[in-house]
Design a protein around this motif. Structure first.
Motif, PDB file in Angstrom:
ATOM      1  N   GLU A 115     -72.582  58.724  62.992  1.00  7.59           N
ATOM      2  CA  GLU A 115     -71.770  57.843  62.145  1.00  7.59           C
ATOM      3  C   GLU A 115     -70.382  57.683  62.785  1.00  7.59           C
ATOM      4  O   GLU A 115     -69.435  58.410  62.459  1.00  7.59           O
ATOM      5  CB  GLU A 115     -71.712  58.383  60.723  1.00  7.59           C
ATOM      6  CG  GLU A 115     -73.102  58.403  60.078  1.00  7.59           C
ATOM      7  CD  GLU A 115     -73.100  58.518  58.566  1.00  7.59           C
ATOM      8  OE1 GLU A 115     -72.088  58.992  58.013  1.00  7.59           O
ATOM      9  OE2 GLU A 115     -74.107  58.145  57.939  1.00  7.59           O
ATOM     10  N   ASP A 116     -70.298  56.727  63.691  1.00  3.68           N
ATOM     11  CA  ASP A 116     -69.100  56.557  64.518  1.00  3.68           C
ATOM     12  C   ASP A 116     -68.432  55.209  64.294  1.00  3.68           C
ATOM     13  O   ASP A 116     -67.954  54.583  65.246  1.00  3.68           O
ATOM     14  CB  ASP A 116     -69.447  56.740  66.000  1.00  3.68           C
ATOM     15  CG  ASP A 116     -70.517  55.768  66.478  1.00  3.68           C
ATOM     16  OD1 ASP A 116     -71.150  55.091  65.626  1.00  3.68           O
ATOM     17  OD2 ASP A 116     -70.720  55.664  67.706  1.00  3.68           O
ATOM     18  N   ILE A 117     -68.370  54.760  63.034  1.00  7.41           N
ATOM     19  CA  ILE A 117     -67.721  53.471  62.777  1.00  7.41           C
ATOM     20  C   ILE A 117     -66.218  53.542  63.012  1.00  7.41           C
ATOM     21  O   ILE A 117     -65.575  52.519  63.258  1.00  7.41           O
ATOM     22  CB  ILE A 117     -68.007  52.955  61.344  1.00  7.41           C
ATOM     23  CG1 ILE A 117     -67.459  53.920  60.296  1.00  7.41           C
ATOM     24  CG2 ILE A 117     -69.485  52.714  61.140  1.00  7.41           C
ATOM     25  CD1 ILE A 117     -67.532  53.377  58.880  1.00  7.41           C
ATOM     26  N   ASP A 118     -65.640  54.740  62.919  1.00  5.83           N
ATOM     27  CA  ASP A 118     -64.210  54.908  63.176  1.00  5.83           C
ATOM     28  C   ASP A 118     -64.016  55.013  64.689  1.00  5.83           C
ATOM     29  O   ASP A 118     -63.958  56.118  65.253  1.00  5.83           O
ATOM     30  CB  ASP A 118     -63.687  56.151  62.465  1.00  5.83           C
ATOM     31  CG  ASP A 118     -62.164  56.281  62.565  1.00  5.83           C
ATOM     32  OD1 ASP A 118     -61.560  55.561  63.371  1.00  5.83           O
ATOM     33  OD2 ASP A 118     -61.601  57.119  61.838  1.00  5.83           O
ATOM     34  N   THR A 119     -63.917  53.877  65.348  1.00  7.84           N
ATOM     35  CA  THR A 119     -63.881  53.860  66.808  1.00  7.84           C
ATOM     36  C   THR A 119     -62.575  54.397  67.378  1.00  7.84           C
ATOM     37  O   THR A 119     -62.486  54.644  68.585  1.00  7.84           O
ATOM     38  CB  THR A 119     -64.121  52.431  67.326  1.00  7.84           C
ATOM     39  OG1 THR A 119     -63.160  51.538  66.734  1.00  7.84           O
ATOM     40  CG2 THR A 119     -65.519  51.955  66.959  1.00  7.84           C
ATOM     41  N   THR A 120     -61.554  54.582  66.541  1.00  7.56           N
ATOM     42  CA  THR A 120     -60.296  55.129  67.043  1.00  7.56           C
ATOM     43  C   THR A 120     -60.337  56.653  67.120  1.00  7.56           C
ATOM     44  O   THR A 120     -59.652  57.255  67.955  1.00  7.56           O
ATOM     45  CB  THR A 120     -59.116  54.708  66.147  1.00  7.56           C
ATOM     46  OG1 THR A 120     -59.334  55.194  64.812  1.00  7.56           O
ATOM     47  CG2 THR A 120     -58.993  53.188  66.112  1.00  7.56           C
ATOM     48  N   ARG A 121     -61.145  57.290  66.282  1.00  9.40           N
ATOM     49  CA  ARG A 121     -61.205  58.751  66.255  1.00  9.40           C
ATOM     50  C   ARG A 121     -62.488  59.318  66.844  1.00  9.40           C
ATOM     51  O   ARG A 121     -62.506  60.456  67.314  1.00  9.40           O
ATOM     52  CB  ARG A 121     -61.040  59.261  64.814  1.00  9.40           C
ATOM     53  CG  ARG A 121     -59.688  58.932  64.182  1.00  9.40           C
ATOM     54  CD  ARG A 121     -59.665  59.356  62.716  1.00  9.40           C
ATOM     55  NE  ARG A 121     -59.905  60.772  62.575  1.00  9.40           N
ATOM     56  CZ  ARG A 121     -60.518  61.335  61.531  1.00  9.40           C
ATOM     57  NH1 ARG A 121     -60.978  60.577  60.553  1.00  9.40           N
ATOM     58  NH2 ARG A 121     -60.685  62.631  61.463  1.00  9.40           N
ATOM     59  N   CYS A 122     -63.567  58.537  66.801  1.00  6.23           N
ATOM     60  CA  CYS A 122     -64.846  59.005  67.332  1.00  6.23           C
ATOM     61  C   CYS A 122     -64.890  58.737  68.838  1.00  6.23           C
ATOM     62  O   CYS A 122     -64.617  57.626  69.284  1.00  6.23           O
ATOM     63  CB  CYS A 122     -66.009  58.294  66.627  1.00  6.23           C
ATOM     64  SG  CYS A 122     -66.108  58.665  64.861  1.00  6.23           S
ATOM     65  N   ARG A 123     -65.254  59.769  69.605  1.00  2.66           N
ATOM     66  CA  ARG A 123     -65.223  59.651  71.052  1.00  2.66           C
ATOM     67  C   ARG A 123     -66.541  60.114  71.663  1.00  2.66           C
ATOM     68  O   ARG A 123     -67.202  61.020  71.112  1.00  2.66           O
ATOM     69  CB  ARG A 123     -64.072  60.467  71.632  1.00  2.66           C
ATOM     70  CG  ARG A 123     -62.707  60.100  71.047  1.00  2.66           C
ATOM     71  CD  ARG A 123     -61.562  60.628  71.901  1.00  2.66           C
ATOM     72  NE  ARG A 123     -61.609  62.066  72.079  1.00  2.66           N
ATOM     73  CZ  ARG A 123     -61.065  62.952  71.243  1.00  2.66           C
ATOM     74  NH1 ARG A 123     -60.449  62.511  70.139  1.00  2.66           N
ATOM     75  NH2 ARG A 123     -61.122  64.248  71.474  1.00  2.66           N
ATOM     76  N   PRO A 124     -66.938  59.535  72.799  1.00  2.90           N
ATOM     77  CA  PRO A 124     -68.206  59.910  73.430  1.00  2.90           C
ATOM     78  C   PRO A 124     -68.313  61.398  73.745  1.00  2.90           C
ATOM     79  O   PRO A 124     -69.390  61.991  73.600  1.00  2.90           O
ATOM     80  CB  PRO A 124     -68.217  59.062  74.712  1.00  2.90           C
ATOM     81  CG  PRO A 124     -67.356  57.889  74.406  1.00  2.90           C
ATOM     82  CD  PRO A 124     -66.279  58.417  73.511  1.00  2.90           C
ATOM     83  N   GLU A 125     -67.217  62.004  74.165  1.00  9.42           N
ATOM     84  CA  GLU A 125     -67.291  63.424  74.510  1.00  9.42           C
ATOM     85  C   GLU A 125     -67.527  64.292  73.271  1.00  9.42           C
ATOM     86  O   GLU A 125     -68.179  65.343  73.352  1.00  9.42           O
ATOM     87  CB  GLU A 125     -66.023  63.883  75.235  1.00  9.42           C
ATOM     88  CG  GLU A 125     -64.736  63.791  74.434  1.00  9.42           C
ATOM     89  CD  GLU A 125     -64.011  62.467  74.591  1.00  9.42           C
ATOM     90  OE1 GLU A 125     -62.777  62.440  74.378  1.00  9.42           O
ATOM     91  OE2 GLU A 125     -64.671  61.464  74.917  1.00  9.42           O
TER      92      GLU A 125
END
Length: 297
Positions: free
Chosen positions: A43-53
């Protein structure tokens, strides 16, 4: 009989802690108990806080725990067009309206209402003040034009009054128990007021995305923390409005620290990775959680 489908849906905006581990293990345990599938959703809709790493780290933590998730998890950041289509359908029915109010403006409007009435303003189940309806009833085109002129971002709110008229109650869902028995729960979506369904910075919200994805993945059993139990009221309403099935629900208690506070990424709760570095094994995690396992519904 349809095979049960369970899902664990973390957000990669921080490292997983023991509370996440309990929820993941509970989903895995119940999926095995009912002979169901076990899905992982990012659940990564928050693209500013969710990161691939951070996503890679949570996948690594879950693999370390030995949980049998199916491969190829759904990533919400790849499904924005699907959520946009769901919101467009609600918008076309007059159930959403644009809102360009800032938090400061909302707080000022609420303070003025409280001063006028001498009573505290009502709050939602999470403790946040209900939106005072500043933009409700305004011409949507005028709100959008004004926001564009001023360079202000726009959110889209659910008009709870119209939504309840479009999908009148009772709003019911089923809570399932360990022995697969169920009980009917009466939901009260009105207590959430005019919630944001499309955020200013992203084309969806948790509430909209989760009900769309549960239906798309044919989830039959939702197992999550008790801190999300009240949100089920709103999810049941959205499922009705969007013509989506309502899963069975089970809300487990929360793992807490020594002071009795629930574990949270924002509070810096000790992550699983740190426990691993300190020599913990997956069996140690299970033993720790079994010794202080929260009760479920």
């Amino acid at each position: 009989m349809t095979q049960p489908v369970f899902r664990f849906a973390p957000s990669p905006n921080g490292r997983l802690h023991l509370g996440h581990a309990f929820s993941a293990l509970e989903n895995a345990r119940l999926a095995a108990r009912f002979g169901g599938r076990l899905l992982l959703r990012i659940e990564d809709i928050d693209t500013t806080r969710c990161r691939p790493e951070l996503e890679a780290a949570l996948v690594d933590d879950l693999a370390w725990l030995g949980l049998p998730f199916e491969p190829d998890p759904v990533r919400q950041s790849e499904r924005f067009p699907v959520y946009e289509a769901a919101a467009a359908g609600l918008r076309a029915r007059g159930l959403l309206y644009p809102c360009a109010c800032s938090r400061k403006e909302i707080a000022a409007a609420i303070a003025a209402r409280e001063a006028e009435t001498g009573r505290p303003w009502p709050r939602d189940p999470d403790g946040a003040p209900l939106y005072p309806g500043t933009c409700r009833g305004r011409d949507p085109d005028a709100v959008l034009a004004e926001a564009a002129r001023e360079g202000r971002p726009v959110a889209w709110r659910l008009d709870i009054g119209r939504a309840l008229a479009a999908a009148p109650g009772p709003h019911l869902y089923q809570r399932f128990a360990e022995d697969d028995a169920t009980e009917t729960v009466s939901a009260d979506p009105a207590r959430w007021g005019d919630v944001v369904l499309v955020r200013k910075e992203t084309p969806t919200s948790y509430h909209l995305a989760v009900v769309v994805d549960d239906a798309a993945q044919a989830v039959t059993h939702v197992v999550r923390g008790r801190d999300l139990e009240a949100a089920t009221d709103l999810h049941v309403l959205l499922q009705r409005l969007l013509g989506l099935p309502t899963p069975l629900y089970r809300h487990h208690g929360l793992v807490r620290d020594e002071a009795g506070a629930k574990l949270a990424k924002s509070l810096g709760s000790r992550p699983l990775a740190e426990l691993r570095e300190a020599g913990w094994s997956p069996q140690d995690v299970r033993a720790a959680l079994a010794g202080a396992a929260p009760s479920s519904d």
